[in-house]
Design an enzyme around this catalytic site. Structure first.
Site, PDB file in Angstrom:
ATOM      1  N   TYR A  52       0.916  -1.232   0.032  1.00 46.20           N
ATOM      2  CA  TYR A  52       0.036  -0.273   0.119  1.00 46.20           C
ATOM      3  C   TYR A  52       0.976   1.116  -0.023  1.00 46.20           C
ATOM      4  O   TYR A  52       1.753   1.457   0.928  1.00 46.20           O
ATOM      5  CB  TYR A  52      -0.859  -0.156   1.261  1.00 46.20           C
ATOM      6  CG  TYR A  52      -2.247  -0.068   0.734  1.00 46.20           C
ATOM      7  CD1 TYR A  52      -3.023   1.184   0.026  1.00 46.20           C
ATOM      8  CD2 TYR A  52      -3.180  -0.973   1.040  1.00 46.20           C
ATOM      9  CE1 TYR A  52      -4.096   1.063  -0.469  1.00 46.20           C
ATOM     10  CE2 TYR A  52      -4.397  -1.033   0.434  1.00 46.20           C
ATOM     11  CZ  TYR A  52      -4.979   0.223  -0.090  1.00 46.20           C
ATOM     12  OH  TYR A  52      -6.055  -0.224  -0.550  1.00 46.20           O
ATOM     13  N   GLU A  54      -0.265   4.714  -0.592  1.00 43.65           N
ATOM     14  CA  GLU A  54      -0.965   5.842  -0.978  1.00 43.65           C
ATOM     15  C   GLU A  54      -0.096   7.405  -0.765  1.00 43.65           C
ATOM     16  O   GLU A  54       0.509   7.277   0.177  1.00 43.65           O
ATOM     17  CB  GLU A  54      -2.219   6.037  -0.111  1.00 43.65           C
ATOM     18  CG  GLU A  54      -3.308   5.054  -0.386  1.00 43.65           C
ATOM     19  CD  GLU A  54      -4.691   5.264   0.570  1.00 43.65           C
ATOM     20  OE1 GLU A  54      -4.526   5.698   1.805  1.00 43.65           O
ATOM     21  OE2 GLU A  54      -5.621   4.832   0.325  1.00 43.65           O
ATOM     22  N   ASP A 198      -4.560  13.689 -25.768  1.00 39.25           N
ATOM     23  CA  ASP A 198      -5.137  12.061 -25.336  1.00 39.25           C
ATOM     24  C   ASP A 198      -4.183  11.586 -26.556  1.00 39.25           C
ATOM     25  O   ASP A 198      -4.803  11.075 -27.358  1.00 39.25           O
ATOM     26  CB  ASP A 198      -6.613  11.994 -25.143  1.00 39.25           C
ATOM     27  CG  ASP A 198      -6.592  10.431 -24.785  1.00 39.25           C
ATOM     28  OD1 ASP A 198      -5.416   9.713 -24.842  1.00 39.25           O
ATOM     29  OD2 ASP A 198      -7.735   9.807 -24.504  1.00 39.25           O
ATOM     30  N   THR A 224      -2.221   6.096 -22.410  1.00 41.79           N
ATOM     31  CA  THR A 224      -2.165   4.794 -21.820  1.00 41.79           C
ATOM     32  C   THR A 224      -0.795   4.349 -22.038  1.00 41.79           C
ATOM     33  O   THR A 224      -0.180   4.989 -22.625  1.00 41.79           O
ATOM     34  CB  THR A 224      -3.177   3.692 -22.602  1.00 41.79           C
ATOM     35  OG1 THR A 224      -2.597   3.729 -23.876  1.00 41.79           O
ATOM     36  CG2 THR A 224      -4.374   4.062 -22.493  1.00 41.79           C
ATOM     37  N   LYS A 227      -0.466   0.649 -25.255  1.00 38.52           N
ATOM     38  CA  LYS A 227      -0.842   0.415 -26.823  1.00 38.52           C
ATOM     39  C   LYS A 227       0.520   0.635 -27.472  1.00 38.52           C
ATOM     40  O   LYS A 227       1.388  -0.361 -27.167  1.00 38.52           O
ATOM     41  CB  LYS A 227      -1.846   1.654 -26.941  1.00 38.52           C
ATOM     42  CG  LYS A 227      -3.247   1.470 -26.306  1.00 38.52           C
ATOM     43  CD  LYS A 227      -4.292   2.461 -26.592  1.00 38.52           C
ATOM     44  CE  LYS A 227      -5.421   2.113 -25.805  1.00 38.52           C
ATOM     45  NZ  LYS A 227      -6.687   3.095 -25.744  1.00 38.52           N
ATOM     46  N   ARG A 233      -0.641  -2.778 -19.014  1.00 36.13           N
ATOM     47  CA  ARG A 233      -1.801  -1.831 -18.967  1.00 36.13           C
ATOM     48  C   ARG A 233      -1.955  -0.780 -17.691  1.00 36.13           C
ATOM     49  O   ARG A 233      -1.728  -1.137 -16.751  1.00 36.13           O
ATOM     50  CB  ARG A 233      -2.988  -3.049 -18.603  1.00 36.13           C
ATOM     51  CG  ARG A 233      -4.411  -2.524 -18.831  1.00 36.13           C
ATOM     52  CD  ARG A 233      -5.110  -3.746 -19.108  1.00 36.13           C
ATOM     53  NE  ARG A 233      -4.662  -4.416 -20.155  1.00 36.13           N
ATOM     54  CZ  ARG A 233      -5.205  -3.875 -21.322  1.00 36.13           C
ATOM     55  NH1 ARG A 233      -6.225  -2.739 -21.688  1.00 36.13           N
ATOM     56  NH2 ARG A 233      -4.946  -4.343 -22.589  1.00 36.13           N
TER      57      ARG A 233
END
Ligand SMILES: *Cc1c(COP(=O)(O)O)cnc(C)c1O
Length: 429
Positions: A52, A54, A198, A224, A227, A233
Site C-alpha cells: 500500500y 497511498e 490524449d 495509456t 498501446k 496496462r
C-alpha cells in the site's frame, strides 16, 4: 512456470495457459493492443502488488515505501526524459482514469469541453453519454471533413470561437492520420482554452519522435501505457508545472494533476504496474524502440496500400500511424460479420464506425486494423502483403474449405514469427 497456480487452481491456470496459446496462434490486429516484453511481464508478477503506497514518493501515508519509492521515481524520471515533460504522474490505473483526473484538474462539472465526435474516432471518455465524461461535462463534438475524412482545423477554430470551451481535446482512438497539435494550440490560445492531448494510441510513435509532439504545446497530455508504447496496462499524465491560464491559482498545474489522481479519484497505486511502467519506459529509451516504431508505421502503410489493391476502401486514403480504418462497403459485407469471420480464421480486429457512417455502432461499415503486435512479433512489409491478401480472401470466402485453407495459412505465419517462445505455462522449469 505457473507451477503453484497449476497445482492450487487448475481452472484459472488453464484459462491463462489457453490465452497464451490464443495470443501465439492468432494474428492480433486490434490497434490498441501490443505484446509486452518478458521483463515487463516478470515485473507485473512480483511482490510489489502487496504494498500500500497511498501518496507520492517520500510523501506516503504508510511506512515501508523505500523500495517502491525507487520504482515510482524511476518511472517518473524516465517518463519525463522520454517525452521531454516537466511533470509526470504514473499512477493512473488506466487511460480512462488519466482523462478523468485531467478533466478534474482543468475544469468544473458542467464546463464545456471540445472533443472529436465519437462516431469520427473519439474515445468513450471524450463525452459519450454512457460515460462519466458525458454525464459530468458539456461536450461539444467536432468532426472530420466529409471530403478528406481528416480533421478540418478551420471548422474546429470556428466552433471554438463560437463555443469558447474550457478545454480543447485532441488525440483519438480511431484516427489514422497525424495530428497537428501546434495548430490546435493556436486555436486554444485564441479562445483562452486549455489544450489537452490524449495520446493513448500514439504514445509510442511520439516517444520515438515519429509523430508531431504534443508535450511541447499542450497543458496536459494523458496516455495509456499499453498501446503503441508497449508497456503494462495502465495510464500516464504529463503536464507543465505552471498553469499558463491561471498563474495565480493557489496550486500549480502539476500539483492539481497529482491531487486529482490521489486523493481525487484513486486510492493506493498499483506498485507492481508502476514498476513495470518504469521498465517499459526504460525500453522505450533504447534505440531498438525507435526502429520498432519505424516498422510499425511502415507496416501500416504497406497494409493500407495492399488492402486498397485488394479492392477495399481505406478511410482518408491511407495512414500516417499504426492503424488503418477500412470501409468494407465495396466488398458488400459489414463490420459485425467481417470481424467474426476474421476471428474464426485467427485474424483479430474490431468492427468500427467510419466517419459519416450510416450504420449503427453494433454493425458498422468499418474495420479497424493495427500493426503494433504483428510488428513486435517481427512481421515486416512482405508479410503485411500476405496478411492483406488473407483478410481480403476471408471477407470474400463463402465456403468452409476456403476458410480452412486460410486458417492454416494464418497458422503458418504465426509459427514463423513466434510470440513468447520461452514462456511455458504448462511445465516446470
Ligand atoms: C484506449 C484509450 C483510452 C482509455 O484507455 P483505458 O486504459 O482502456 O481506460 C483513452 N483515450 C483514448 C484516445 C484511447 O484510445
Amino acid at each position: 512456470m505457473l507451477e503453484h497456480l497449476r497445482q492450487q487452481d487448475p481452472e484459472v491456470a488453464a484459462a491463462v495457459s489457453a490465452e497464451l496459446n490464443r495470443q501465439r496462434n492468432g494474428l492480433e490486429m486490434i490497434a490498441s493492443e501490443n505484446a509486452v516484453s518478458e521483463s515487463v511481464l516478470e515485473t507485473l508478477g512480483t511482490v510489489l502488488t502487496n504494498k500500500y503506497a497511498e501518496g507520492y514518493p517520500a510523501k506516503r501515508y504508510y511506512g515501508g515505501n523505500e523500495h517502491v519509492d525507487v520504482a515510482e521515481t524511476l518511472a517518473i524520471e524516465r517518463a519525463k526524459h522520454l517525452f521531454g515533460a516537466e511533470h509526470a504522474n504514473v499512477q493512473p490505473h488506466c487511460g480512462s482514469q488519466a482523462n478523468m483526473a485531467a478533466y478534474f484538474a482543468l475544469a468544473e462539472p458542467g464546463d464545456k469541453i471540445m472533443a472529436l465526435d465519437l462516431a469520427h474516432g473519439g474515445h468513450l471518455t471524450h463525452g459519450s453519454r454512457v460515460n462519466f465524461s458525458g454525464k459530468l461535462y458539456s461536450f461539444i463534438p467536432y468532426g472530420v471533413s466529409r471530403e478528406t475524412e481528416t480533421l478540418d482545423l478551420d471548422q474546429i477554430r470556428e466552433l471554438a470561437l463560437q463555443e469558447r470551451p474550457k478545454i480543447i481535446l485532441a488525440g483519438f482512438t480511431a484516427y489514422p492520420r497525424s495530428i497537428d497539435f501546434a495548430e490546435f494550440k493556436k486555436i486554444a490560445d485564441e479562445v483562452g482554452a486549455y489544450l489537452m492531448v490524449d495520446m493513448a494510441h500514439i504514445a509510442g510513435l511520439i516517444a520515438a519522435k515519429l509523430h508531431p509532439d504534443p508535450i511541447a504545446v499542450a497543458d496536459v497530455v494523458t496516455s495509456t501505457t499499453h498501446k503503441t508504447l508497449r508497456g503494462p496496462r495502465g495510464g500516464l499524465i504529463l503536464c507543465r508545472t505552471e498553469d499558463r491560464l491561471r498563474p495565480n491559482n493557489k496550486k500549480n498545474l502539476a500539483q492539481r494533476i497529482d491531487s486529482a489522481v490521489f486523493p481525487g479519484i484513486q486510492g493506493g497505486p498499483l506498485m507492481h504496474v508502476i514498476a513495470a511502467k518504469a521498465v517499459a519506459f526504460g525500453e522505450a529509451l533504447h534505440s531498438d524502440f525507435i526502429k520498432y516504431q519505424h516498422q510499425v508505421i511502415a507496416n501500416a502503410k504497406e497494409l493500407s496500400s495492399a488492402l486498397i489493391e485488394e479492392g477495399l476502401r481505406v478511410v482518408s486514403g491511407g495512414t500516417d500511424n499504426h492503424l488503418v480504418l477500412v470501409d468494407l462497403t465495396p466488398v458488400g459485407i459489414f463490420g459485425q460479420e467481417a470481424s467474426t469471420k476474421l476471428d474464426n480464421v485467427g485474424i483479430h480486429s474490431n468492427k468500427n464506425l467510419i466517419p459519416f457512417d450510416e450504420r449503427k455502432p453494433t454493425d458498422p461499415s468499418g474495420l479497424r486494423l493495427g500493426t503494433p503486435v504483428l510488428t513486435t512479433r517481427g512481421l515486416c512489409e512482405p508479410e503485411m502483403r500476405r496478411v492483406a491478401s488473407l483478410i481480403a480472401q476471408t471477407l470474400k470466402a463463402n465456403n468452409e474449405s476456403e476458410l480452412n485453407r486460410i486458417r492454416s495459412e494464418v497458422r503458418q505465419l504465426t509459427e514463423a514469427f513466434p510470440l513468447y517462445a520461452n514462456l511455458d505455462y504448462n511445465h516446470d522449469r
